[in-house]
Design an enzyme around this catalytic site. Structure first.
Site, short mmCIF file in Angstrom:
data_model
loop_
_atom_site.label_atom_id
_atom_site.label_comp_id
_atom_site.label_asym_id
_atom_site.label_seq_id
_atom_site.Cartn_x
_atom_site.Cartn_y
_atom_site.Cartn_z
N CYS A 190 0.84 -1.19 0.00
CA CYS A 190 0.00 0.00 0.00
C CYS A 190 0.87 1.24 0.00
O CYS A 190 2.05 1.19 0.29
CB CYS A 190 -0.87 0.01 1.25
N ARG A 202 3.86 0.96 -7.00
CA ARG A 202 3.79 -0.10 -5.98
C ARG A 202 2.61 -1.03 -6.20
O ARG A 202 2.47 -2.04 -5.53
CB ARG A 202 3.68 0.54 -4.59
N TRP A 259 -3.10 -2.09 -1.63
CA TRP A 259 -2.76 -3.36 -2.27
C TRP A 259 -3.39 -4.42 -1.37
O TRP A 259 -2.92 -4.66 -0.26
CB TRP A 259 -1.25 -3.53 -2.35
N ASN A 312 -0.38 0.50 6.10
CA ASN A 312 0.35 -0.40 5.18
C ASN A 312 0.98 -1.45 6.07
O ASN A 312 1.69 -1.15 7.02
CB ASN A 312 1.43 0.37 4.40
N GLY A 313 0.70 -2.73 5.77
CA GLY A 313 1.28 -3.82 6.56
C GLY A 313 0.22 -4.86 6.84
O GLY A 313 -0.84 -4.88 6.22
N GLU A 354 14.61 -23.63 -11.56
CA GLU A 354 14.34 -22.20 -11.36
C GLU A 354 15.59 -21.37 -11.59
O GLU A 354 15.55 -20.32 -12.21
CB GLU A 354 13.77 -21.97 -9.95
N LYS A 383 15.80 -18.36 -14.40
CA LYS A 383 16.22 -16.99 -14.04
C LYS A 383 17.33 -16.51 -14.97
O LYS A 383 17.30 -15.41 -15.48
CB LYS A 383 16.72 -16.96 -12.58
N GLU A 420 16.00 -16.12 -18.76
CA GLU A 420 14.99 -15.09 -19.10
C GLU A 420 15.54 -13.67 -18.97
O GLU A 420 15.02 -12.77 -19.61
CB GLU A 420 13.72 -15.26 -18.27
N HIS A 460 22.74 -39.82 -19.80
CA HIS A 460 21.81 -40.32 -20.83
C HIS A 460 21.69 -39.36 -22.01
O HIS A 460 20.70 -39.35 -22.72
CB HIS A 460 20.43 -40.55 -20.20
N LYS A 506 4.94 -9.65 -17.78
CA LYS A 506 4.88 -10.03 -16.37
C LYS A 506 3.76 -11.05 -16.14
O LYS A 506 3.86 -11.92 -15.30
CB LYS A 506 4.63 -8.80 -15.48
C1 AGP Z 1 9.21 -16.17 -14.03
O1 AGP Z 1 10.32 -15.37 -13.70
C2 AGP Z 1 8.49 -15.70 -15.24
N1 AGP Z 1 8.14 -14.33 -15.11
C3 AGP Z 1 7.36 -16.62 -15.66
O2 AGP Z 1 7.88 -17.91 -15.82
C4 AGP Z 1 6.18 -16.72 -14.65
O3 AGP Z 1 6.60 -17.42 -13.51
C5 AGP Z 1 5.04 -17.49 -15.33
O4 AGP Z 1 4.62 -16.76 -16.47
C6 AGP Z 1 3.84 -17.71 -14.39
O5 AGP Z 1 3.29 -16.47 -14.03
P1 AGP Z 1 2.23 -16.43 -12.84
O6 AGP Z 1 2.97 -16.89 -11.61
O7 AGP Z 1 1.80 -15.00 -12.75
O8 AGP Z 1 1.11 -17.36 -13.18
#
Ligand code: AGP
Length: 612
Positions: free
Chosen positions: A2, A27, A75, A101-102, A485, A489, A492, A508, A607
């Site tokens: 928030c 934010r 938020w 906020n919190g 993961e 990271k 991407e 394999h 995003k």
């Molecule tokens: C992760 O860093 C990416 N931005 C992407 O893989 C993301 O995790 C995926 O699109 C899922 O998004 P969501 O968690 O909003 O469903």
């Protein structure tokens, strides 16, 4: 998170508040509101949606005259986005108004007590309980009432408070949620963050935890929780507006990586409580009785990207701690493969945005088959959160960087809580095991903080691989999950090709790709697999690989076979992914930075992938 802005002085407050809130829009929020003293009473206006809506209904603040006011962008955490859940919240008489906020972790028992005293609540928020508590303790001394209330409150807060019979004053207090106080030649301001008031002043006071501030038009005072005056020195802000939005961090991704300790505290603490010395897990929003939890015979975790990787970790954690069979699926596969969902199945969909099209489709496919769906979601009121039968929110706050970090870590924490809840209810976890898990969970934030402190060391190492063509991540068991993961990271945000492999799988096929100098990141945090992973490291070394090992402090043997080692503090074996991911995030970040990539907005990515 928030946003809070307040002003008291010679100028009209509402336009300054609206301008300040607009500078906090980054934010993330879903509703907004203001309270301004108009010379006789406190006027409050709230609106769901964008700040523009509030601006329009108050004619840019003109319809709220007065020189003392507070404002808020919400938020949502407790209570979906709505007009009545928007801040400010007031006592019944409207003589006290506050913005927050919190997270008030003990708001449920406090709310129950206030209702028993006859107080009527109009919202679903945790914040409203503060307005009624202030009313309860108020005897015309705001400072006394505030300190009494805050002694009873557990959790995090940044507060702006107005008292109608103290029209020339704004009160502010904070614990764990940021709040700053500013001063210029027209008056004084409060704000959640620097960008909100940079236009009005660069002279600010950073409030410490459990301090209370009293702002008057021409003076400022600070007090401790014992109502003793505290002397504070002002600081001068030399950031520009862009740097201020990132709180001084170069990128939102780095800022969000550093918010991970707080995120885990916010996600875990309200749910892992001490009931008379005995720790217990209360996940109110689960909407499942213990009997229903016991009746679950299989769990299907469905998600995309990093949320899917959290799900892979979730498989090891749920099967390990609750002995429930778990299947993990990519949502884009699940939705078209006519999944076999037996009676007694539970589907868990994981999503930061709560809007990912494939994950939403998987949720609908499961519900159409009569299967209960639990969401683990970060954005309150999002489509997945609303359509799931129940939703366990990750209170990570808005995540701006495309590459997820803090929301991913919060997803892991939510899965740990779920596994502990299932394990406890199903009698799989003994009290001793449960206490050990709870203690380990509570230590994670500080351990993450410690690992974040290694950023310079990781940056130096990362700078050696800016020109790499391929980088491989390997691990066994839960270490394979974190390798997935770590590899994503890197890919991407740095655009370097990378793959994650179950370490036992290398022979394999993939091992043919290892050449002289190829970097292999080997994650090894499971004691029973240390030796196996060492064998895999020796395998790739024999083909010329350069090996970065990420392992527990106790596993010194790995040093003999690796070229570079990052040691992790000790935690429960099921929680190691929360620690191992930190050096991997830092590595990806600094490789991308060194390559001049757009770390927060990588090419071709969004995003939230709201289309197929
Ligand atoms: C992760 O860093 C990416 N931005 C992407 O893989 C993301 O995790 C995926 O699109 C899922 O998004 P969501 O968690 O909003 O469903």
């Amino acid at each position: 998170m928030c946003g809070i802005v307040g002003y008291i002085g010679k100028e009209q407050a509402a336009p300054i508040i609206l301008d300040g809130l607009a500078r906090l829009e980054y934010r993330g929020y879903d509703s907004a509101g203001m309270a301004v003293y108009d010379g006789e009473k406190i006027c409050t206006r709230k609106a769901i949606g964008r700040l523009k809506v509030l601006e329009n209904i108050t004619r840019g603040g003109e319809s709220m005259p007065g020189t003392c006011g507070i404002g808020h962008t919400r938020w949502a955490t407790h209570g979906a986005p709505s007009q009545r859940n928007a801040h400010p919240h007031t006592n019944e008489a409207g003589t006290i108004a506050l913005v927050h906020n919190g997270i008030i972790e003990n708001y449920i028992p406090l709310k129950k007590k206030m209702e028993e005293k006859g107080y009527r609540f109009v919202s679903e928020t945790d914040t409203e309980v503060l307005a009624h508590l202030l009313d309860y303790y108020y005897r015309q001394d705001p400072l006394e009432a505030i300190t009494k209330v805050l002694h009873r409150v557990e959790g995090s807060y940044a507060l702006g408070i107005l008292f109608a019979d103290h029209p020339g004053e704004i009160y502010a207090a904070r614990k764990d949620s940021p709040l700053i106080v500013g001063q210029n030649d027209t008056g004084c301001l409060i704000a959640s963050d620097v960008p909100a008031i940079l236009k009005y002043t660069r002279t600010v006071y950073y409030m410490e935890n459990q301090e209370v501030a009293v702002l008057r038009g021409d003076s400022l005072s600070f007090y401790s929780m014992d109502e003793e005056e505290v002397a504070k020195e002002p600081a001068t802000i030399d950031w520009d507006a862009d740097a201020a939005e990132k709180a001084g961090y170069e990128h939102f991704m780095l800022k969000e990586m550093y918010e991970q300790p707080r995120t885990i505290v916010d996600t875990v603490s309200p749910r892992l409580r001490d009931n008379g010395g005995e720790k217990d897990i209360t996940i109110e929003e689960l909407n499942m009785t213990d009997e229903e939890l016991k009746a679950v015979r299989k769990i299907h975790i469905v998600a995309c990207g990093s949320a899917y990787h959290a799900g892979v970790t979730g498989k090891y954690v749920l099967e390990g701690l609750a002995r429930i069979p778990v299947e993990v699926d990519l949502a884009s596969e699940y939705r078209y493969r006519n999944p076999l969902l037996e009676e007694g199945s539970l589907v868990i969909v994981i999503s930061q945005s709560g809007e990912t099209a494939d994950t939403l489709a998987a949720l609908r496919e499961s519900k159409a088959r009569g299967i209960r769906v639990l969401g683990i979601v970060n954005v309150v009121g999002s489509s997945i959160a609303r359509e799931a039968d129940a939703c366990l929110y990750t209170w990570a706050g808005p995540e701006i960087a495309v590459a997820t970090t803090k929301a991913y870590s919060a997803q892991l924490a939510a899965l740990y809580l779920l596994a502990m809840k299932f394990g406890r209810v199903r009698g799989v976890l003994t009290d001793t095991e449960f206490r050990s898990l709870s203690d380990s969970l509570k230590c994670l934030p500080d351990q993450i903080e410690l690992l974040l402190g290694q950023k310079q060391k990781i940056q130096r190492f990362a700078n050696r691989y800016l020109g790499a063509r391929d980088i491989f991540f390997i691990g066994r068991g839960i270490d394979y999950a974190i390798s997935l993961e770590g590899s994503l990271k890197l890919k991407e945000i740095s655009y370097i090709h990378s793959e994650a492999y179950a370490a036992g799988e290398l022979k394999h096929g993939t091992i043919s790709l290892i050449e002289d100098g190829t970097l292999v990141v080997a994650v090894s945090t499971q004691p029973e697999l240390y030796q196996k992973t060492i064998s895999n490291i020796v395998e790739v070394k024999a083909r010329g690989a350069f090996v970065m090992a990420v392992t527990n402090e106790e596993n010194k043997a790995v040093e003999k076979v690796s070229d570079y080692v990052v040691y992790l503090p000790g935690t429960h074996p099921r929680f190691t992914n929360s620690l191992a991911i930190i050096p991997l995030q830092l590595f990806a970040y600094y490789v991308a930075l060194g390559r001049g990539c757009d770390v927060d907005k990588p090419r071709n990515l969004a995003k939230s992938v709201t289309v197929e």
